[in-house]
Scaffold this active site. Structure first.
Site, mmCIF file in Angstrom:
data_model
loop_
_atom_site.group_PDB
_atom_site.id
_atom_site.type_symbol
_atom_site.label_atom_id
_atom_site.label_comp_id
_atom_site.label_asym_id
_atom_site.label_seq_id
_atom_site.Cartn_x
_atom_site.Cartn_y
_atom_site.Cartn_z
ATOM 1 N N GLU A 7 23.436 -10.309 -26.058
ATOM 2 C CA GLU A 7 22.158 -10.218 -25.331
ATOM 3 C C GLU A 7 21.393 -8.907 -25.506
ATOM 4 O O GLU A 7 20.802 -8.404 -24.550
ATOM 5 C CB GLU A 7 22.398 -10.490 -23.834
ATOM 6 C CG GLU A 7 22.964 -11.854 -23.580
ATOM 7 C CD GLU A 7 23.266 -12.153 -22.111
ATOM 8 O OE1 GLU A 7 23.143 -11.240 -21.277
ATOM 9 O OE2 GLU A 7 23.640 -13.293 -21.820
ATOM 10 N N GLU A 66 27.218 -21.369 -25.424
ATOM 11 C CA GLU A 66 27.270 -21.521 -23.959
ATOM 12 C C GLU A 66 26.347 -22.664 -23.583
ATOM 13 O O GLU A 66 25.231 -22.453 -23.135
ATOM 14 C CB GLU A 66 26.843 -20.214 -23.264
ATOM 15 C CG GLU A 66 27.702 -19.025 -23.644
ATOM 16 C CD GLU A 66 27.301 -17.722 -22.941
ATOM 17 O OE1 GLU A 66 26.620 -17.767 -21.913
ATOM 18 O OE2 GLU A 66 27.690 -16.658 -23.451
#
Ligand code: GLA
Length: 665
Positions: A466, A587
């Site tokens: 991220e 995810e």
């Protein structure tokens, strides 16, 4: 004796049917007005697929009567108090419908509905296991042999008719249990009172200790009837308390909404833990504190999920995974291993866990490597307890692990970035941090690849997570505080973060030391990659400018039925594919907050797109769903997964298998 009181249910049922047939008055013919008011069955034959439901409809229903439904063979089809028939396994049965005149309490048989249950090939089978449970102390990963014949005898079969409730205890402060009349199908059942008295966090009600009745590592179907004096949501929970200490209760199956005073069937599958403690119990709990009743409890060994899902996706992508905590992993072996071959730890491999209780000392911890770049005179000894457990367990279960995650702005303690590893002090310089970064990555990877089975288990690493979303709630990432102190806001953020390049370079060097550079992949992982795809490409190409050290992108896919479209994700996959990147869907969950009913088709379109892209040459090497089931998802309120509860698949589960197969073949 493993078996409790025998219920003789079918015999009693037959006798009741014969009796009621004999006493049922014939409907007088030729009296139109009377005929019009008489309830009758709309259909006398219905066909229902395994796992599906159909409702028995009654014409001319009148509030003068109460109706009840009984399936003659509950192993073929069950029926709820409202006449909803559920196909359990292929075969035929009859549902007897009775009507009771509320005023006079006169009961008669309204009619019988012949039910044919059909099995749809290649789907999940939740059926009674045909093999009797052999006594065994260790769990067997092999599901019961479906060709063997004898039906398992129930290990619990209680209808309370003999008045014995000694096998029950209570769960929760102030709760009392007693025998009660007005049972589901007779005049005996168990009632829990006083449920509102205490501070009962995890629910309360009647509890049944299972440790004497079941074996470790097996699957059991639990069928029972529940009733509450007020409208409520009923939950069955299990708890495996040992000789001391508290064990967190886990939910068994879906919750069930019941209307005040109506008996409703509760049907679920329960996986017994590998270690059955003496205090292993299930207990019934209702969202209302009103009195709660249970009846007709039958627990039998059963069969779980076939391998179609795992086989299909592993054939296409290689890795098919879920996310787990270590405790969930231990508790849900049967479920996880029948669906997945890969697992990502939700927390245990994050810096927050590894740095938790890390020891700081002037001595280099045993076996640690100190890189030349390391400038501190203090050394951290990491907390590998969870990691070691995970590797051992994953290997034992036949699961491989995606390591998530080495470098992340979130879930990383502040002291790691501070002088003297003291969170009160100032940030270190970037050159000190270079040393810490190398020390951290090298020693973690070394530990894993030198731990027994580490090499067999850890096949991919999220090296950086991220970066392009590293302003959590507007707070600048500590990594950037150290490396880019003058960066003022997200818009200043460089697309060429030097520490990300260092992290990949170090990780790749370690893989080379262990000869794993061709078999283990290193990923940059992020969410909403379709919004930052070009930035990611610029960063990865910078990281790889002196030689390929980053293999590709982990596309977190926390999606919603409303956004983004699978087409938008498809074009991102195309972009990454053009750059030659390996891709993993890391995810995956798809929320549907409005219960729009679009989740199944969204999942179908998405999976169809992934398989189509793979077929066309995209290097997609894995899909990981983010969680086992809706009830334990971090986005539980959007019900984002393929299972609503353990062993409770949604239609989307079947659909994704179907589309994946049809596109791939
Ligand atoms: C991000 C992280 C995951 C996890 C989820 C929430 O996607 O990468 O590790 O923390 O948030 O479960």
């Amino acid at each position: 004796m493993r078996t409790m009181t025998r219920k003789l249910f079918s015999k009693i049922l037959c006798a009741a049917i014969i009796l009621s047939l004999v006493s049922a008055p014939a409907i007088p013919s030729g009296r139109a007005e009377l005929k019009a008011k008489t309830p009758t069955l709309k259909k006398k034959n219905i066909t229902v697929n395994v796992g599906k439901k159909k409702t028995i409809s009654i014409k001319n229903k009148s509030s003068k009567y109460k109706f009840s439904f009984l399936s003659k063979n509950k192993k073929i089809a069950s029926v709820t108090a409202k006449g909803v028939v559920k196909g359990i396994k292929s075969g035929k049965t009859t549902v007897v419908v009775k009507q009771t005149e509320k005023k006079t309490k006169k009961k008669k048989t309204l009619g019988k509905v012949k039910v044919t249950v059909k099995k749809i090939d290649g789907k999940l089978i939740i059926a009674q296991s045909p093999t009797p449970a052999p006594v065994q102390t260790s769990p067997s990963p092999v599901p019961p042999n479906p060709t063997a014949t004898p039906e398992p005898t129930p290990c619990v079969d209680i209808d309370f008719k003999n008045g014995d409730i000694s096998m029950f205890t209570t769960e929760g402060e102030g709760v009392k249990i007693e025998l009660s009349g007005d049972g589901y199908d007779d005049n005996a059942c168990l009632k829990a009172t006083g449920r509102g008295t205490g501070n009962n966090w995890f629910g309360c009600g009647m509890a049944l200790n299972l440790s004497n009745y079941i074996q470790p590592g097996k699957l059991y179907s639990i069928v029972c009837y529940v009733k509450c004096d007020k409208d409520a949501t009923i939950t069955v929970r299990s708890r495996n308390s040992g000789s001391g200490g508290f064990s967190f209760p886990s939910q068994v199956g879906n919750t069930l909404d019941v209307k005040a005073g109506i008996w409703t069937e509760f049907n679920s599958v329960y996986a017994s833990p590998d270690v059955v403690n003496k205090g292993l119990k299930i207990y019934w709990d209702a969202s209302s504190t009103a009195d709660l009743y249970i009846d007709s409890i039958v627990i039998k060994e059963t069969k779980g999920i076939d391998s179609t899902f795992k086989d299909t996706f592993s054939e296409i992508f290689g890795n098919i995974g879920t996310c787990n905590t270590y405790t969930q992993m231990r508790e849900n072996k049967q479920f996880t291993t029948s669906l997945y071959n890969s697992v990502t730890m939700e927390n245990e491999m994050k810096p927050q866990y590894i740095l938790n209780n890390a020891k700081v000392s002037y001595d280099v911890p045993d076996g640690y490597v100190v890189p030349e770049s390391y400038k501190d005179n203090l050394y951290l000894e990491f907390n590998f307890n969870d990691i070691d457990n995970v590797i051992k367990t994953a290997y034992e279960y036949g699961l491989r692990v995606r390591f998530h995650v080495l470098v992340w702005h979130s879930q990383t303690q502040s002291f790691f970035f501070r002088q003297g590893y003291n969170e009160e002090r100032a940030y270190v310089t970037s050159s000190v941090m270079d040393g810490r970064l190398e020390y951290y990555i090298t020693n973690i990877m070394k530990h894993i690849y030198e731990t027994e089975h580490g090499k067999d288990v850890v096949y991919a690493w999220d090296v950086v997570n991220e970066y392009f979303h590293n302003y959590d709630k507007g707070n600048k990432s500590k990594w950037n505080e150290v490396y880019y102190p003058s960066e003022k806001s997200e818009s200043d953020r460089t697309k060429k973060p030097v520490y990300a390049k260092t992290a990949f370079t170090v990780a790749h060097k370690v893989l080379e030391q262990y000869g794993l550079q061709d078999s283990v992949s290193l990923f940059y992982n992020d969410y909403n990659t379709y919004e930052v795809a070009d930035d990611i490409i610029e960063m990865i190409n910078y990281i790889n400018e002196d030689g390929k050290v980053c293999d590709g992108v982990g596309m977190q896919s926390h999606l919603d039925v409303k956004y983004p479209t699978p087409d938008k994700i498809a074009s991102t996959i195309d972009k990454f594919t053009k750059e030659g990147y390996e891709i993993q869907i890391t995810e995956l969950d798809v929320t549907d907050y409005d219960n729009s009913g679009k989740q199944e088709s969204y999942y179908a379109d998405l999976i169809k797109m992934f398989v189509t892209k793979k077929k066309a040459g995209a290097d997609i090497t894995g899909i990981t769903f983010w969680g086992l089931c809706d009830s334990n998802s971090w986005r539980w309120d959007g019900k984002p997964l393929l299972f609503s509860a353990l062993f409770c698949p949604k239609e989307a589960f079947y659909k994704v298998i179907e589309v994946a197969k049809s596109v791939w073949e």
